[in-house]
Design an enzyme around this catalytic site. Structure first.
Site, PDB file in Angstrom:
ATOM      1  N   TYR A 190      43.880  62.966  41.812  1.00 26.32           N
ATOM      2  CA  TYR A 190      42.420  63.882  42.390  1.00 26.32           C
ATOM      3  C   TYR A 190      42.585  65.686  42.081  1.00 26.32           C
ATOM      4  O   TYR A 190      44.035  65.685  42.161  1.00 26.32           O
ATOM      5  CB  TYR A 190      42.009  62.857  42.760  1.00 26.32           C
ATOM      6  CG  TYR A 190      41.543  61.410  42.823  1.00 26.32           C
ATOM      7  CD1 TYR A 190      40.894  61.331  41.362  1.00 26.32           C
ATOM      8  CD2 TYR A 190      41.649  60.553  43.287  1.00 26.32           C
ATOM      9  CE1 TYR A 190      41.150  59.848  40.860  1.00 26.32           C
ATOM     10  CE2 TYR A 190      41.414  58.975  43.086  1.00 26.32           C
ATOM     11  CZ  TYR A 190      40.391  58.774  42.115  1.00 26.32           C
ATOM     12  OH  TYR A 190      40.577  57.262  41.827  1.00 26.32           O
ATOM     13  N   ARG A 202      42.048  44.329  50.366  1.00 26.47           N
ATOM     14  CA  ARG A 202      41.865  43.080  49.635  1.00 26.47           C
ATOM     15  C   ARG A 202      42.411  41.504  50.536  1.00 26.47           C
ATOM     16  O   ARG A 202      41.192  41.143  50.341  1.00 26.47           O
ATOM     17  CB  ARG A 202      42.340  43.115  48.389  1.00 26.47           C
ATOM     18  CG  ARG A 202      42.232  44.480  47.190  1.00 26.47           C
ATOM     19  CD  ARG A 202      43.449  44.260  46.320  1.00 26.47           C
ATOM     20  NE  ARG A 202      44.861  44.512  46.757  1.00 26.47           N
ATOM     21  CZ  ARG A 202      46.157  44.805  46.245  1.00 26.47           C
ATOM     22  NH1 ARG A 202      45.967  44.149  45.307  1.00 26.47           N
ATOM     23  NH2 ARG A 202      47.225  45.074  46.679  1.00 26.47           N
ATOM     24  N   CYS A 254      44.127  36.408  50.041  1.00 24.12           N
ATOM     25  CA  CYS A 254      43.703  37.282  48.843  1.00 24.12           C
ATOM     26  C   CYS A 254      45.024  36.881  48.120  1.00 24.12           C
ATOM     27  O   CYS A 254      46.002  36.500  48.317  1.00 24.12           O
ATOM     28  CB  CYS A 254      43.662  38.462  49.027  1.00 24.12           C
ATOM     29  SG  CYS A 254      44.579  39.891  48.267  1.00 24.12           S
ATOM     30  N   CYS A 312      45.265  39.198  42.783  1.00 25.68           N
ATOM     31  CA  CYS A 312      45.434  39.072  41.412  1.00 25.68           C
ATOM     32  C   CYS A 312      44.657  40.333  40.945  1.00 25.68           C
ATOM     33  O   CYS A 312      44.563  40.895  39.623  1.00 25.68           O
ATOM     34  CB  CYS A 312      44.711  38.239  40.677  1.00 25.68           C
ATOM     35  SG  CYS A 312      43.084  37.977  41.279  1.00 25.68           S
ATOM     36  N   ALA A 331      37.547  24.476  40.660  1.00 30.62           N
ATOM     37  CA  ALA A 331      36.741  24.918  40.823  1.00 30.62           C
ATOM     38  C   ALA A 331      36.268  23.326  41.867  1.00 30.62           C
ATOM     39  O   ALA A 331      34.623  23.156  42.360  1.00 30.62           O
ATOM     40  CB  ALA A 331      35.861  24.351  39.583  1.00 30.62           C
TER      41      ALA A 331
END
Length: 660
Positions: free
Chosen positions: A169, A315, A338, A341, A391
């Site tokens: 930056y 993370r 974590c 990924c 899921a």
């Protein structure tokens, strides 16, 4: 093992200036996208969750000090002060200290009005943006913007500020010879190139006084001609000698190699330490380091080795905001891991402008979805989950937490679903951590788990559950369909040497050293990278073919493509053909053609193994049958539509949460 005996240093308080931080766990600055256009309830709830979870210090995401460089938070806006006060009122009861990172992106990001940003020179930034060369008046204006931003932070009740002087930056650009070609007193010698930073730090300290914590984030560049570790040491020693800082936060890398800034699965724990610990070694002030740390045991080791005084776990606490509290209570096994990924935390920002998490669906939605808001139902139902992938297990976990009577039936002898295949790929081992955790949690919560149990529609009807959740996943589609030419399936797709990535990783077809292989990818995710790397590691030469304009575009938003390419070229012969489609698969060669090119413009590629990475086919037959029976039934994850682990877990979570 008694965690409280093992962990000692990590729970010790530490003083930064006049600020006492209750433990050594930090969350260094990371963009969330939750404060758009201003600090609101999503931003506050996200940080409150981590404060309640026991984090010692949070450094709020980089915020722009000047309108010439855009980031989500705007510190030059007076409205930021009441927003800070609301945030601090919310987190203060939990003891977490809060600093704000002060930021200007230089030639990396445009101004708030969309125009060119202020920059050290007209040398283009990494994204190709040419900035407006800063005059001496511009330098003074930005310097004062940093000062006013620090004052606003103090007025807002924050505990301190951190000036961002690394990661490529603005301050880094002034320091780096590859960007700084100025011929005035801010260019040339190292003393001149560092002048802007030192002048700014002196004025900030003078403005906020000694009772407000001030620090700096430093780090070496990965770019040729960038700032080195030794130059960072010189800066750090002088800042400390002048009493301008109370702490230093050391990181590594810049946009030249963004994967070094936020390392993923291929990076070992503490991968930044060879650089960051070297820089931090010259300081006697509190030193913060980062580097893919996931457990407090890893943090404890760094502290005991003396490499740092505080350790960042960004993370890890996105994945589980209660990491510190659970570990302190002796429940480290319950910490959601974590998997490194970058899919939701980095990729989400690039794709949708808001951070998410592959393993924690509540991220960014803590106001309504935080797990401590889950309430047990007054009238529990019997819930049958069919399918034990991510899921299905998440659905079973949430339903059990809410007090339902849950049974999970899985046709295979083990839980995990497709993740069990994916984690076999090189560098993807940590993907299995989340399914292992889900498995342990559903056992702990008392879910009735039936392995090696294939459920037919008749079986489900006979069991007569109140609610059925179908999470049967998907299978590879091997019919030769391709996105770039949907009316013309690939000829020869039925040949015996044409396999799926599942076949490859499970070893269904042996690949001999010296053989040739082609990976055809229409998905653009990590699956194709895994296939290529597996083939190369087995000694094959590989041609990657895709209709897309770049290789695995989905992976580019997670910063995992560059290190993968680096590994590919190190492993063996590799070539990528972009914007091509596959015409014909022969016995030992394939015919490919550039997309939209005439039929005659083709190329022959040697390939005695062909791996098709195409969109999967959902396994939803049970749902379609049972839906007609009028039952309360839900379809989640890949069985609804083949996507990825983040969506699968989120859908399982949402559906189970909705069961009244």
């Amino acid at each position: 093992m008694n965690t409280m005996v093992t962990l000692k240093r990590v729970f010790e308080p530490i003083q930064i200036g006049n600020v006492v931080v209750p433990n050594r766990v930090v969350r260094t600055a990371h963009d969330t996208g939750f404060a758009v256009p201003d600090i609101g309830e999503d931003f506050i709830a996200y940080h409150v969750a981590r404060a309640k979870g026991g984090c010692g210090l949070t450094i709020l995401e980089g915020a722009s000090v000047h309108s010439s460089s855009r980031l989500h938070l705007a510190l030059f806006n007076d409205a930021i002060v009441p927003g800070f006060r609301q945030l601090m009122d919310a987190v203060r009861p939990y003891g977490m200290r809060v600093f704000q990172q002060l930021w200007h992106g230089g030639n990396l990001y445009p101004a708030f009005d969309g125009g060119p940003p202020f920059a050290v020179s007209d040398v283009p930034g990494y994204w190709g943006l040419v900035g407006r060369v800063m005059s001496l008046a511009d330098i003074e204006e930005v310097k004062q913007a940093f000062v006013q931003a620090a004052i606003k932070c103090k007025e807002g009740g924050l505990d301190g500020v951190e000036v961002h002087a690394c990661h490529g930056y603005l301050f880094h650009q002034f320091l780096a010879p590859c960007y700084n070609n100025r011929v005035d007193r801010y260019g040339g010698s190292f003393e001149n190139r560092s002048r802007f930073l030192f002048e700014t730090m002196r004025e900030i300290r003078a403005a906020v006084g000694a009772d407000f914590a001030v620090g700096v984030r430093l780090g070496a560049s990965q770019a040729p001609g960038g700032i080195t570790e030794d130059e960072n040491k010189l800066i750090l020693k002088q800042l400390e000698a002048e009493g301008l800082i109370d702490f230093v936060d050391v990181s590594r890398g810049d946009y030249y190699r963004m994967d070094t800034m936020v390392g993923t699965m291929q990076n070992p724990v503490g991968y930044e330490l060879p650089s960051t610990a070297d820089i931090a070694s010259v300081s006697r002030l509190p030193r913060i380091v980062t580097g893919r740390f996931r457990t407090l045991e890893e943090v404890e080791q760094v502290l005991r080795e003396g490499s740092a005084d505080l350790v960042s776990m960004v993370r890890a606490q996105i994945a589980d905001p209660d990491l510190v509290r659970k570990t302190r209570e002796g429940r480290a096994d319950e910490v959601r891991p974590c998997i490194a990924c970058n899919q939701g935390c980095i990729g989400g920002l690039f794709r949708v402008g808001r951070m998410g998490c592959a393993v924690n669906p509540a991220v960014g939605a803590e106001v309504s979805q935080a797990e401590d808001l889950l309430q047990r139902v007054s009238n529990p139902k019997t819930v049958l989950v069919v399918g034990g992938g991510p899921a299905g297990m998440e659905a079973a976990r949430i339903a059990a937490i809410r007090g339902h009577h849950v049974t999970l039936a899985e046709a295979q002898p083990v839980l995990g679903g497709t993740v069990n295949i994916a984690k076999l790929a090189p560098t993807l081992r940590t993907l299995g951590d989340i399914t292992y955790w889900l498995e342990q949690e559903i056992y702990r919560l008392g879910v009735n788990i039936k392995l090696s149990t294939y459920m037919s529609a008749d079986d489900i009807l006979a069991a007569a559950p109140d609610v059925v959740i179908i999470a049967t996943g998907s299978v590879p589609r091997m019919d030769g369909f391709q996105l770039a030419n949907p009316n013309a399936p690939i000829k020869g797709a039925d040949r015996k040497h044409v396999i799926s990535s599942h076949d490859l990783l499970l070893g269904a077809r042996s690949v001999q050293r010296g053989s040739t292989a082609l990976v055809f990818d229409t998905v653009g995710h990590y699956e194709a990278i895994a296939a290529v790397e597996q083939l190369l590691s087995l000694g094959a030469s590989v041609t990657y073919v895709t209709h897309a304009v770049s290789m695995t575009p989905y992976v580019q938003t997670t910063w995992r493509d560059v290190p993968a390419l680096e590994r590919f070229y190190a492993l063996g012969q590799f070539e990528a053909l972009l914007r091509h489609h596959l015409v014909d698969i022969g016995s030992d060669q394939c015919i490919v053609r550039p997309w939209q090119a005439p039929d005659g413009l083709t190329r022959t590629v040697a390939a005695d193994t062909v791996v098709l990475v195409t969109q999967n086919q959902p396994l939803r037959e049970l749902y379609d049958i049972l839906r007609s029976e009028g039952r309360e039934i839900f379809l989640v994850g890949d069985a609804l539509a083949p996507r990825d682990v983040q969506v699968a877990i989120a859908e399982g979570h949402r559906i189970a949460r909705s069961i009244a």
